[in-house]
Structures are given as C-alpha cells and as structure tokens.
Write a protein that holds these residues in place. Structure first.
Motif, PDB file in Angstrom:
ATOM      1  N   ASN A   1      30.865  32.087  43.093  1.00  0.00           N
ATOM      2  CA  ASN A   1      30.240  32.631  41.881  1.00  0.00           C
ATOM      3  C   ASN A   1      29.748  34.047  42.172  1.00  0.00           C
ATOM      4  O   ASN A   1      29.843  34.539  43.307  1.00  0.00           O
ATOM      5  CB  ASN A   1      29.082  31.736  41.411  1.00  0.00           C
ATOM      6  N   ASN A   2      29.187  34.704  41.181  1.00  0.00           N
ATOM      7  CA  ASN A   2      28.805  36.115  41.300  1.00  0.00           C
ATOM      8  C   ASN A   2      27.552  36.353  42.125  1.00  0.00           C
ATOM      9  O   ASN A   2      27.200  37.487  42.423  1.00  0.00           O
ATOM     10  CB  ASN A   2      28.609  36.720  39.902  1.00  0.00           C
ATOM     11  N   SER A   3      26.846  35.291  42.488  1.00  0.00           N
ATOM     12  CA  SER A   3      25.628  35.491  43.283  1.00  0.00           C
ATOM     13  C   SER A   3      25.938  35.796  44.732  1.00  0.00           C
ATOM     14  O   SER A   3      25.056  36.235  45.474  1.00  0.00           O
ATOM     15  CB  SER A   3      24.757  34.229  43.200  1.00  0.00           C
ATOM     16  N   LEU A   4      27.171  35.553  45.163  1.00  0.00           N
ATOM     17  CA  LEU A   4      27.581  35.850  46.537  1.00  0.00           C
ATOM     18  C   LEU A   4      28.816  36.734  46.508  1.00  0.00           C
ATOM     19  O   LEU A   4      29.667  36.612  45.617  1.00  0.00           O
ATOM     20  CB  LEU A   4      27.920  34.560  47.297  1.00  0.00           C
ATOM     21  N   HIS A   5      28.925  37.603  47.515  1.00  0.00           N
ATOM     22  CA  HIS A   5      30.159  38.362  47.673  1.00  0.00           C
ATOM     23  C   HIS A   5      31.284  37.398  48.017  1.00  0.00           C
ATOM     24  O   HIS A   5      31.083  36.419  48.746  1.00  0.00           O
ATOM     25  CB  HIS A   5      29.995  39.411  48.782  1.00  0.00           C
ATOM     26  N   PHE A   6      32.492  37.622  47.503  1.00  0.00           N
ATOM     27  CA  PHE A   6      33.571  36.652  47.671  1.00  0.00           C
ATOM     28  C   PHE A   6      33.915  36.420  49.143  1.00  0.00           C
ATOM     29  O   PHE A   6      34.472  35.385  49.509  1.00  0.00           O
ATOM     30  CB  PHE A   6      34.826  37.065  46.878  1.00  0.00           C
TER      31      PHE A   6
ATOM     32  N   LEU B   1      38.711  48.925  43.906  1.00  0.00           N
ATOM     33  CA  LEU B   1      39.763  48.331  43.086  1.00  0.00           C
ATOM     34  C   LEU B   1      40.459  47.198  43.832  1.00  0.00           C
ATOM     35  O   LEU B   1      40.727  46.139  43.282  1.00  0.00           O
ATOM     36  CB  LEU B   1      40.785  49.408  42.691  1.00  0.00           C
ATOM     37  N   GLY B   2      40.746  47.411  45.141  1.00  0.00           N
ATOM     38  CA  GLY B   2      41.380  46.367  45.953  1.00  0.00           C
ATOM     39  C   GLY B   2      40.502  45.145  46.064  1.00  0.00           C
ATOM     40  O   GLY B   2      40.954  44.012  45.933  1.00  0.00           O
ATOM     41  N   ASN B   3      39.225  45.330  46.309  1.00  0.00           N
ATOM     42  CA  ASN B   3      38.295  44.206  46.400  1.00  0.00           C
ATOM     43  C   ASN B   3      38.251  43.426  45.094  1.00  0.00           C
ATOM     44  O   ASN B   3      38.189  42.197  45.089  1.00  0.00           O
ATOM     45  CB  ASN B   3      36.888  44.714  46.745  1.00  0.00           C
ATOM     46  N   GLU B   4      38.258  44.135  44.003  1.00  0.00           N
ATOM     47  CA  GLU B   4      38.197  43.488  42.704  1.00  0.00           C
ATOM     48  C   GLU B   4      39.454  42.649  42.457  1.00  0.00           C
ATOM     49  O   GLU B   4      39.390  41.555  41.887  1.00  0.00           O
ATOM     50  CB  GLU B   4      38.044  44.533  41.600  1.00  0.00           C
ATOM     51  N   THR B   5      40.603  43.171  42.914  1.00  0.00           N
ATOM     52  CA  THR B   5      41.845  42.403  42.789  1.00  0.00           C
ATOM     53  C   THR B   5      41.755  41.082  43.536  1.00  0.00           C
ATOM     54  O   THR B   5      42.150  40.030  43.026  1.00  0.00           O
ATOM     55  CB  THR B   5      43.030  43.227  43.330  1.00  0.00           C
ATOM     56  N   ASP B   6      41.207  41.139  44.758  1.00  0.00           N
ATOM     57  CA  ASP B   6      41.054  39.914  45.546  1.00  0.00           C
ATOM     58  C   ASP B   6      40.107  38.940  44.861  1.00  0.00           C
ATOM     59  O   ASP B   6      40.365  37.732  44.811  1.00  0.00           O
ATOM     60  CB  ASP B   6      40.534  40.245  46.951  1.00  0.00           C
ATOM     61  N   ARG B   7      38.989  39.456  44.372  1.00  0.00           N
ATOM     62  CA  ARG B   7      37.997  38.592  43.731  1.00  0.00           C
ATOM     63  C   ARG B   7      38.604  37.903  42.502  1.00  0.00           C
ATOM     64  O   ARG B   7      38.422  36.705  42.296  1.00  0.00           O
ATOM     65  CB  ARG B   7      36.771  39.421  43.328  1.00  0.00           C
ATOM     66  N   MET B   8      39.334  38.662  41.701  1.00  0.00           N
ATOM     67  CA  MET B   8      39.941  38.085  40.505  1.00  0.00           C
ATOM     68  C   MET B   8      41.008  37.048  40.867  1.00  0.00           C
ATOM     69  O   MET B   8      41.150  36.022  40.194  1.00  0.00           O
ATOM     70  CB  MET B   8      40.559  39.192  39.654  1.00  0.00           C
ATOM     71  N   ALA B   9      41.749  37.298  41.947  1.00  0.00           N
ATOM     72  CA  ALA B   9      42.770  36.331  42.383  1.00  0.00           C
ATOM     73  C   ALA B   9      42.126  35.022  42.827  1.00  0.00           C
ATOM     74  O   ALA B   9      42.629  33.936  42.525  1.00  0.00           O
ATOM     75  CB  ALA B   9      43.599  36.931  43.513  1.00  0.00           C
TER      76      ALA B   9
END
Length: 998
Positions: free
Chosen positions: A60-65, A32-40
């Motif tokens: 983009n989604n092809s690489l980890h943020f 959940l924390g990682n997803e928050t960072d990615r969305m930010a």
C-alpha cells in the motif's frame, strides 16, 4: 574589460543552469522508472483474488514498494525491482501481464501457490531475467514461445502445472540455461532433439507428461548433465547409446515408458557417478548388468516391472550406500535353487531401507543370513516367488522393519514367535503360504499393526484375544484357514478396524452383539463358518458398512430390520443359513445396494417390488419356497389374498381335501418323473462328456470366480464370457466360459461344443476339463465349460493392446508371429483332416486364440457362427475356415483389424494387402514388428541381409494370407499346404543362424 567579465559570468550561469536541468531530468527519469515498477506491482496485486495469509497486505502507499513483502530492489539502479519472491502462500488468481514492465527483474519465484490462467507472453520482455520459477501452481495453456529475449535465463521451473502443447523451440536460444524443469504437466509431442544444443544444461526434468516418440540421441551432447529424468511418459524405442557418454550423470530416470531392449553390460562403468537409476515399468529384457556394482555411489536402484531375466548380480551387494532396491515383477531367478543366496550378498548394504524382490522366480530356502540385513531396513517384500522352508530365526534382528511381505510363496512351518519382537511392524502380509500351527498369542505386542494378512494358510487354533491390543489395526484377513473357537470380543474393541475377513474357517458360537461398536467397519466377511444364533440388531449401527457377507453359517431367526439403517451398503449375502420370517421392506430403501443374496433360507411372505428388488439379476432368493409376489422376473407365485368373511370348513371336509390333494400330488409326481427321466438322463449323459470328467456345480464356479466378478473377466463375446477362476478340488487356475443363454443359438452351441470336444485332443486346441449344466441362484438355466487357462491371454490382446494400459506393451516379433501362424494352421488341419467326422471351426479370430506360458497358440473351439459365403445358402465348410485364417494372418502381419474404420466401400483387409504386393508390403506391416530386435535370431540389426530377408518373408506371409482369403472358395489354399509354406518361410529366416553356428 567589463564586457569580458559579463560574458564569463553569463557562461558560468548558463553552465550551472544546464547542470541543474540535467540533474532534474535524470531525477525525473528515475522517478518515472520507479513509478512504472510500482504500478506493475499494483497490477500484479489486482489480479490476486485470494490471499489467505495476507502476504500482500503491506502493498500500500504507506510503505515504499521496495519494502513490500516479497519484493527486493537493487541499489545500483536507484531502487528498481530486482526480485519478486512469494512462495508457498496459496495465492489465488492469475499472473498480470504487467509483470513484463518490471524491466530490471532478475528473479521471479511464485512457486507453491494457486495461480491460474496462462503464463503471460510479456515475461519475454524481461531481458535481465535469470530465474523463472512458477513451480506447483495451476497455470494452463502453452509455454510462452518468446523467451528468446530472456537471454540471461539460467533457471526455468514450470513443473506441476497444467501446461499443454509442445516444448517450444525458442528454448534452444537460451544458451545460459542450466536447469529446465517441466515435470507434471500435460505436454505432448516428442522429446525435442534441439534440447541437445543447450550446452550449459545440468538438470533436465520432463517427468510425468505425455511425451512420446524415441529419446533423441542428441541428448548425449549434454556433457555437463547431472540430472536426466523422463519418467512416466510414452517414450518408446531403446535408450540411445549416446546417453551412456554422460559420465557426470548422477540421476537417470526413464521409468514408466515403453522402452525396450537390454541394458549394456558396462552400464556401471559408463556411468560411474550414478546415484539414482530408474528404469522400472518398461519392456526391458535380458540380464541385469553385473557392472552396476562399480557405480559405487548408487543409492536408489529401480528396475522393477520389466522382463529382466537371469540371476540377480551379486555385485549389487558391493553398493554399501544403497538404500532402495526395487526388482519386483521381473523374471529373475536364484543362482542356487537350494538357497536364495542373493539375500546373503545384500548384508553388506548397511544403509538399506527398502528391498523389493517380489513377483519373480526366485527359489530356494530363505537363508539365515536374512537376519544380518541392515537394521535400517523398513520395507522388505519377497512375495510371489518360489521360496520355501520356514521363516528363518533371527529375523527379529531387523528392528526397523515396518512392512514384511512374504505372500504367495511356499513358506511352511509356523509363524515364528520371535517375529513378535519387531515392535515397529505396521504391515505383515503372509497370505497364501503353507504356514501351520497357531497364531502366536504375543502377536498383540505388535501394537503398531494396521494390516495383518494370514489368509490362505493352514493355521489352526483360535483367534488370539491379544489382537485386541492392536488398536491401530485397520485390515485383518484370517480367511481360508482351519481356525476354530469363537469370535473374540476383543476384536470389537479395535475402533480403527475397516475390513475384517474371517471367512472359510471352523468358527462357532454367536456373532457378538457388540459388533455394532465397529463404527468404521466397511467390509465384514464371516461366511462359510459354523456360526449360529440370531443376527444381532446392533449390526445396523455399523453405519459405514458397504460389504456384508454372512453366507454358509447356521444363523436362524429373522433378518433384523436394522440392516435397513446401513445406507451405504452395496453388497449383502445372507444365503445358505436357516433364516425365517419376512424379507424386510427396509432393504428396498437402501440407495446403493447392488447385490443381494437371500437364497437357501426359510423366508416367507411377500417380496418387495421397490429398490434393488426391481432388478432380478441383482437379487437371488432361490431356495425359499414360501416367498411370493415380487416382480414377474423373479417367477414367484402370487401371494394369496386374505378373505376374513369365509366360514371355516368342517373337520370332515378338511380331512377329505387333504387326502384328495395328497393322492393327486403323488400321482402328478409319478407322472412328472416318468415324463422327465429319460430326457434328463440323456441330457446329463450328453453334457457330462463321460464319467472321467469332474462334475462341478454352479456354486463352485460362482465361488471360483468371486461371483463372476469383472476383476476375473478375461474375455467376452456374443455367445458368452470367459472368467479366470480357481476350483478348489482341481487346485489349479482354469478358464470358465459362461454362455449367454439369452442368445438364440447359445444352448445349441453348448451341446454342439460338448459333442465335439468329447473326442478332440490336440496340442493347439484348448483342453476342456469339464462342463456344467445347472441353474444359478436365481433359478435361471446356467451352462459353462471349464477350460485350460492360458496365462498369456489372447492373440488379440497382443496385436491390439491399448496404449493407455499401465503395464508394458506386449509386442510379438516375426519369429513369434510365424510360430503362432503355424500353430493355428496345425489346429485347423487337425479339425479338417484328422477328425471323424471332420469339424468346421466357424469362428476363427484373434480373440479365440489363446497363448500359453511358452507362447504356443491354442484355439478356443467354436460355436455355430457363419462366415460370409454361408449366408448365400452354402453349408459351413472348411473353405470358410481357410478364409478366416487368411484374414487372421493378414491381421497378424499388418496389426490392423479387418473392422478398422479405414476400410470403406469395397476396400477390405484382403484388398488392402493385395494392392501392396510385392513392392509396398513394408508400408503396410505392423510398425512395431519392424522395430523389434533382430538379435532374436542372432543377426546384427545393421546387417544388410536383414532388411531383404524380412521383406521376402513378409511378402510370402502376405501372399499366403491373400490366397487364403480369395473371394472364390475353390481358389483358396488347403490348410495343410499353408503349413508347409509357412514352415519354409520360417526355415528361410532362421537359416543364417544355423549356418553361423556351424
């Protein structure tokens, strides 16, 4: 037994399942924390509307943020975003508020982009943030006021944006802040004292804002500070003495403010670690500290643009690491009038790169030791001083010299040929000296030159053809010399030439037809030579020309229509030549032409009515007797109508008509002479002010003021304007008062002034050298007075100087104001009581009071303007002058104009001052007056006598002003009594000095 086993198995299974559940929950939390960072981060990307370098293309989604460009994640906290670093990528757009969701963020560096909008308040949620760098963007709005939650912040870099408002007090809670940079914004308000509580601060940069008020003494608490820069603001007052306690300071910058006072003699001892000192462009006075030589690490020393006096400390020569010294625009003098010895002391500064000593009062011969200055010296400026003698030999040793400035001095002799060995020279400025001889032919060796200024000397010979080798030359000024010969064609082979001024010489021959090759030329001045031939058509191909001056030569033929191709032309002067033919209609089509002078030629035919020819004040065609037509303001005769049907007259008729016309013309001429002789002789006799006065012409005054240029305008009123100028025959700066003859009473005023000034002679009245009654180049009446020039301008400029001016504010202390008030009263007393017949000034006001070098007041003599009681039917009288004097005295004390918006209804400056007497006088006096140094009269500012003495003196001055401006004329003081009372006030204020000296 079976039951126990079953219970144990169940307990094991339950424990195992619980552990699995906990791990799953933790994993989901991390996810959940990682997803928050990615969305930010994606929200950040969404606000970027311009990414020219495609730095965000990897987001983009092809690489980890954590692998996205500019993003760094931590390892301890399961790949949470820790750093966002995208600098100098020209990103455009705004900063997303979602950046506040990157809760593990420690470093933000988005410097060097083009981000706009406000800095989001959500940054205040980042409690782990240590570095916040948004330098060099286009952010607007105020600094976020909720940074108190960012308790770990050590660096804030908001410089070079468009932030406004005050520095928020929230910053004071950032106890770990060690770098605060807010330079180049539009912040306002005072420098906040609470900054002194940031005990960890090492670096404070507030340069180039709109901060005002005094520098808070609390900054002296920042004992760890290495860098303090408050340059280019509006700070006033003195440098707090506590600043000199910051012994670790390496950089101290307070330049370009409104600071005054003097620098402490121990400055170099108080701040021994200084590397850079900037105090230029303020109002500092007094001597320069000799102790500067003890700050042995000094690299940059900048104190130009002040009023420092005394000699330059020789101890500056001890600073072996010094690279930059700016001391220009002060009142510094040489220790020895025979030789400029300070130059010798600088030979120890082996790393010196720039030496600025221009516009001071240095005198003496330039020593030969100048040849021993640093070989790294690239910029040396000594102009505007009183140094004399020849340019020393050996100067060619300064092999790194790029800029040599020795203009406006008394240097004589020839231009040393050894100077031509300095192959790196790009700018040589030697104008307005006494150099003679020829321009050395090897000057062509200076192939890097882009500016050569030799104008205003006594150079002879021809212009060297070798200048054509200076292919980078942009500005060539050779005017006002004694050069002869022709214009070398080689000059026309310099493609970079922008300005060419060879006017006021003795050049002959034709203007080369290749002149059109100078495609980049925007200013050409060949006026006042002996050039002849026709104006070449090719001049029209120099399409960038904006200013073209060719007056005072021997050009003949017609004006080439090709000049109409110079679409950017703003000024054209072809006057005083032998040009013939018609005025080209193409000139009327030039869209930017603002000044056109075709006077004193032999032009003929119809004058156009379009374009610039619609503005009579912008066109001069005087002395072309065959011109006709044009707009009515030009006062030209109508052009004859062509009639091809009439029969030719017989020969007898023609002879008869000619004889009759000649006889009639002769009789008419005689009548006109007899009719006009006596009045004209009388007028000239009246206006000449006697045979002992120099007679000047309109053309001389026009030339003296550069065409009455606004750059030389020093004052304007309802009856005329005053210009600064230099009349060649007088060899001095004068003030030229030009009357506005369209004003109803201007001519009457002029004659009245001439009559009065003929017999007036007083130290406090501006001396009149001569007058001019003539016609201008457009044939209009012209009247002017040539007056003594006062370098310190008007009293009005000292009392009401604009706060937006670049130069330091001018402030008068109490003693100066008292002396000026006495000077003005003495002038009135002379006019009222010692002139026969007595003279009434009628226009006494600060703008008519001028100050000389020694700050002595001189009255400009009056016109016939009337004061209030005259409007009731009374004749002008000395009572009106006394009233004006009272108002002027109150204006000097309060610093408030009588026309200020605060005065409404029945309240005026007189009533305003009267109501303050005596208890509230200190509430109405000019605040700047109270802030000036009491040390002027030798008293300690903290002396208890000072405030009571000042109060008593100011009460007396206000009383005098109120009494002089009383409503009833008979109730006003005699001006001779005013002088006695003001002298008593001055003696009282100066008495403690006398007693102490005894």
């Amino acid at each position: 037994m079976e039951v126990s086993l079953s219970a144990g198995v169940l307990l094991f299974i339950a424990t195992f399942l619980g552990l699995i559940n906990s791990l799953c929950f933790a994993q989901s939390t991390i996810h959940l924390g990682n997803e928050t960072d990615r969305m930010a981060l994606l929200a950040f990307k969404e606000k970027i509307i311009n990414d020219p370098n495609r730095v965000l293309s990897s987001w983009n989604n092809s690489l980890h943020f954590c692998m996205w460009s500019g993003v760094t994640c931590s390892r301890r906290h399961s790949q949470r975003v820790q750093t966002l670093n995208i600098t100098d990528q020209s990103l455009g757009g705004s900063l997303s508020p979602h950046i506040g969701n990157l809760s593990f963020l420690r470093n933000i560096d988005l410097s060097g982009n083009k981000l706009e909008g406000c800095i989001p308040q959500e940054i205040g949620h980042l409690s782990r943030l240590r570095n916040l760098s948004l330098f060099n963007n286009s952010f607007v709005g105020e600094i976020p006021n909720n940074l108190t939650h960012c308790s770990q912040l050590g660096v804030i870099k908001f410089g070079t944006n468009n932030l406004v408002g005050k520095i928020p007090m929230a910053i004071v809670s950032l106890s770990k802040l060690y770098l605060l940079s807010l330079r180049k914004n539009r912040l306002s308000g005072h420098v906040p004292p609470f900054l002194g509580n940031l005990s960890s601060l090492l670096y404070l940069d507030l340069v180039d804002n709109s901060l005002d008020g005094s520098i808070p003494h609390e900054l002296g608490q920042l004992v760890k500070l290495h860098y303090l820069a408050i340059d280019h603001n509006k700070c006033s007052g003195k440098i707090p003495f506590t600043i000199y306690n910051l012994t670790l300071l390496r950089v101290l910058g307070v330049g370009e403010n409104r600071l005054y006072g003097s620098l402490p003699p121990e400055l170099g001892l108080f701040l021994p670690n200084l590397e850079e000192l900037y105090v230029g462009e303020n109002r500092f006075t007094g001597p320069l500290p000799v102790s500067l030589g003890n700050a042995s690490d000094l690299v940059i020393l900048s104190f130009g643009g002040n009023n420092f006096s005394g000699s330059m400390p020789m101890s500056i020569g001890w600073l072996k690491g010094l690279k930059f010294l700016w001391a220009s625009y002060n009142q510094l003098v040489s220790e020895n009038d025979e030789e400029f010895t300070f130059i010798t002391s600088m030979t120890n500064c082996s790393l010196l790169e720039a030496l600025y000593l221009s516009q001071n009062k240095f005198s003496g011969i330039l020593p030969k030791s100048i040849a021993n200055l640093s070989t790294q010296l690239s910029d040396m400026r000594l102009g505007g001083n009183e140094i004399f003698g020849a340019i020393p030999s050996g100067i060619e040793n300064l092999a790194g010299l790029i800029y040599l400035g020795m203009e406006e001095t008394l240097l004589g002799g020839t231009i040393p040929i050894h100077l031509m060995k300095l192959n790196n020279l790009q700018k040589v400025v030697l104008d307005d000296n006494k150099l003679s001889g020829k321009i050395p032919n090897p000057i062509g060796n200076l192939t890097q030159l882009y500016t050569l200024a030799l104008d205003g000397n006594n150079l002879q010979g021809s212009i060297p053809r070798s200048l054509g080798q200076c292919q980078h030359l942009q500005y060539l000024y050779l005017s006002d010399n004694n050069l002869n010969g022709t214009i070398p064609k080689e000059l026309l082979d310099i493609p970079s030439l922008l300005e060419l001024d060879i006017s006021m010489n003795n050049l002959t021959g034709f203007l080369p037809s290749d002149i059109g090759k100078l495609q980049n030329l925007f200013r050409l001045n060949i006026s006042n030579n002996e050039l002849s031939g026709e104006i070449p058509d090719t001049l029209g191909t120099s399409v960038h020309l904006e200013y073209l001056y060719m007056k005072g030569n021997l050009f003949h033929g017609s004006i080439p229509p090709s000049l109409g191709a110079l679409r950017g032309l703003q000024e054209l002067d072809l006057s005083c030549n032998n040009l013939t033919g018609h005025v080209p209609g193409d000139l009327a089509q030039l869209p930017f032409l603002e000044y056109l002078n075709l006077s004193f030629n032999n032009l003929e035919g119809e004058v156009p009515k379009q374009g610039i020819f619609q503005n009579a004040s912008a066109v001069s065609i005087l002395g072309n007797n065959k011109l006709c037509g044009g707009i009515s303001e030009l006062q030209l005769p109508q052009c004859p109508k062509k009639d091809f049907k009439k029969k030719p007259l017989s020969r007898k008729v023609i002879i008869l008509v000619v004889v009759v016309a000649a006889l009639f013309s002769f009789l008419l001429l005689c009548a006109l002479v007899l009719w006009s002789k006596k009045p004209r002789e009388k007028l000239l006799s009246t206006l000449s002010m006697g045979e002992n006065f120099l007679r000047v012409t309109y053309a001389e005054l026009f030339r003296a003021t550069s065409g009455f240029s606004s750059a030389n305008l020093i004052g304007a009123g309802s009856y005329g304007s005053v210009f600064r100028g230099i009349i060649d025959r007088m060899e001095m700066i004068v003030a030229i008062k030009v009357l506005k003859l369209q004003q109803q009473r201007a001519s009457k005023s002029f004659i009245a002034e001439c009559k009065a000034l003929r017999s007036i002679k007083h130290r406090n009245i501006v001396k009149v050298f001569t007058v001019c009654s003539s016609i201008d180049f457009s044939g209009n009446d012209f009247k002017a007075l040539v007056l003594e020039y006062m370098p310190n301008g008007s009293l009005d400029s000292w009392l009401h100087q604009s706060a937006n001016e670049l130069h330091p504010l001018k402030i008068l202390n109490l003693i100066q104001r008292l002396n000026l008030a006495i000077d003005i009263a003495c002038a009135l007393d002379y006019l009222h009581n010692h002139c026969r017949p007595p003279i009434v000034h009628c226009d006494l006001k600060p703008s008519n009071i001028l100050l000389d070098d020694d700050m002595v007041a001189h009255n400009i003599m009056p016109n016939d303007k009337l004061w209030p009681e005259y409007g009731t039917g009374a004749n002008p009288s000395k009572y009106g002058d006394v009233y004006s004097y009272g108002i002027l005295l109150l204006e000097m004390v309060t610093g408030v104009r009588p026309s200020d918006d605060m005065f409404k209804d029945d309240l005026g400056l007189h009533q305003f001052a009267k109501m303050a007497l005596p208890e509230s006088v200190m509430n109405i006096v000019d605040r700047r007056l109270l802030s000036e140094e009491i040390e002027v009269i030798g008293l300690n500012r903290n002396d208890s006598r000072v405030s009571s003495m000042m109060h008593e003196c100011l009460v007396s001055m206000v009383n005098i002003g109120v009494s002089c401006s009383a409503e009833s004329p008979k109730a006003r003081k005699e001006i001779k009594d005013v002088i006695v009372e003001l002298q008593k006030v001055r003696d009282f204020f100066l008495a403690p000095t006398v007693v102490r000296n005894v």
